[in-house]
Design a protein around this motif. Structure first.
Motif, PDB file in Angstrom:
ATOM      1  N   THR A 155       0.826  -1.209   0.000  1.00  0.00           N
ATOM      2  CA  THR A 155       0.000   0.000   0.000  1.00  0.00           C
ATOM      3  C   THR A 155       0.860   1.258   0.000  1.00  0.00           C
ATOM      4  OG1 THR A 155      -0.183  -0.147   2.425  1.00  0.00           O
ATOM      5  CG2 THR A 155      -1.950  -1.123   1.123  1.00  0.00           C
ATOM      6  N   ILE A 186      -8.105  -1.650  -2.252  1.00  0.00           N
ATOM      7  CA  ILE A 186      -7.269  -0.967  -1.273  1.00  0.00           C
ATOM      8  C   ILE A 186      -6.748   0.299  -1.928  1.00  0.00           C
ATOM      9  CG2 ILE A 186      -5.219  -1.134   0.182  1.00  0.00           C
ATOM     10  CD1 ILE A 186      -5.559  -4.173   0.135  1.00  0.00           C
ATOM     11  N   TYR A 187      -7.116   1.464  -1.355  1.00  0.00           N
ATOM     12  CA  TYR A 187      -6.816   2.753  -1.978  1.00  0.00           C
ATOM     13  C   TYR A 187      -7.355   2.822  -3.403  1.00  0.00           C
ATOM     14  CZ  TYR A 187      -3.706   3.755   1.934  1.00  0.00           C
ATOM     15  OH  TYR A 187      -3.189   3.987   3.192  1.00  0.00           O
TER      16      TYR A 187
END
Length: 214
Positions: A155, A186-187
């Motif tokens: 990340t 994720i993000y």
């Protein structure tokens, strides 16, 4: 955004938090029957920014605000709550007829935290939105990158690529062997599969570069 504008925002929101706390505890016409409102409002506008300052509320670069910064806001808001409590207690000792609702004090502390954190996190959101808009205008996509590992290291890699578009790298997806992450984002980047599907995904998604971050 320069921190003087953050201070200006605080000076506007701190009175609003106090007004909202009184309105929630009493009613919209509280100012007619609550003589303690104006002394409390004046004290809040002076005391809270002074308490905020030692916690770095006007010295941090909020464009990259993170969890530690949010914790600092929480600590600053808590300290301001204690300071206002001391002010109320001192006023009651000095002037015994002075009445004050403890519910107002708690509501004001909570609303102050929400307002302070909202202002500072909005700086990051606006900054990232502007940066993405500029990148979209340039039309530069760069290398399509697949990140192997959707943990802390992975990340961080994605965030750095997103912040530094001049690197010419665009994250397309993650690979991770943890089943709970499959199909999630994720993000904003999807977890496309496990490491065993690396070759197939590279071909299917036309990946230009693979980064191992495990």
């Amino acid at each position: 955004m320069r921190n003087r504008y953050i201070l200006l925002a605080d000076l506007c929101l701190i009175p609003l938090a106090a007004c909202a706390a009184f309105a929630l505890r009493f009613d919209l016409l509280f100012y007619r029957t609550r003589p303690e409102f104006l002394p409390y409002l004046a004290a809040a506008v002076v005391i809270k920014p002074i308490v905020f300052y030692p916690f770095g509320m006007y010295r941090r670069y909020w464009r990259y605000a993170s969890v530690p910064d949010l914790v600092a806001v929480l600590l600053a808001a808590s300290a301001s709550f204690v300071a206002m409590g001391i002010f109320v207690a001192a006023r009651q000792i000095y002037n015994p007829p002075f009445e004050f609702s403890r519910a107002v004090l708690f509501l004001d502390g909570l609303l102050t935290f929400l307002a302070a954190s909202g202002v500072r996190l909005s700086v990051r959101v606006l900054g990232e939105s502007r940066e993405k808009a500029r990148n979209a205008e340039r039309g530069a996509v760069g290398k399509r990158v697949l990140v192997v590992g959707a943990g802390h290291a992975g990340t961080m890699v994605v965030r750095e690529m997103d912040r530094n578009r001049h690197l010419g790298m665009t994250p397309v997806g993650f690979l991770d062997d943890e089943r709970a992450k499959l199909g999630k984002q994720i993000y904003g980047i999807p977890v496309l599969g496990t490491t065993t599907s690396l070759a197939a995904i590279v071909q299917e998604r036309r990946i230009d570069e693979v980064i191992i971050a495990m």
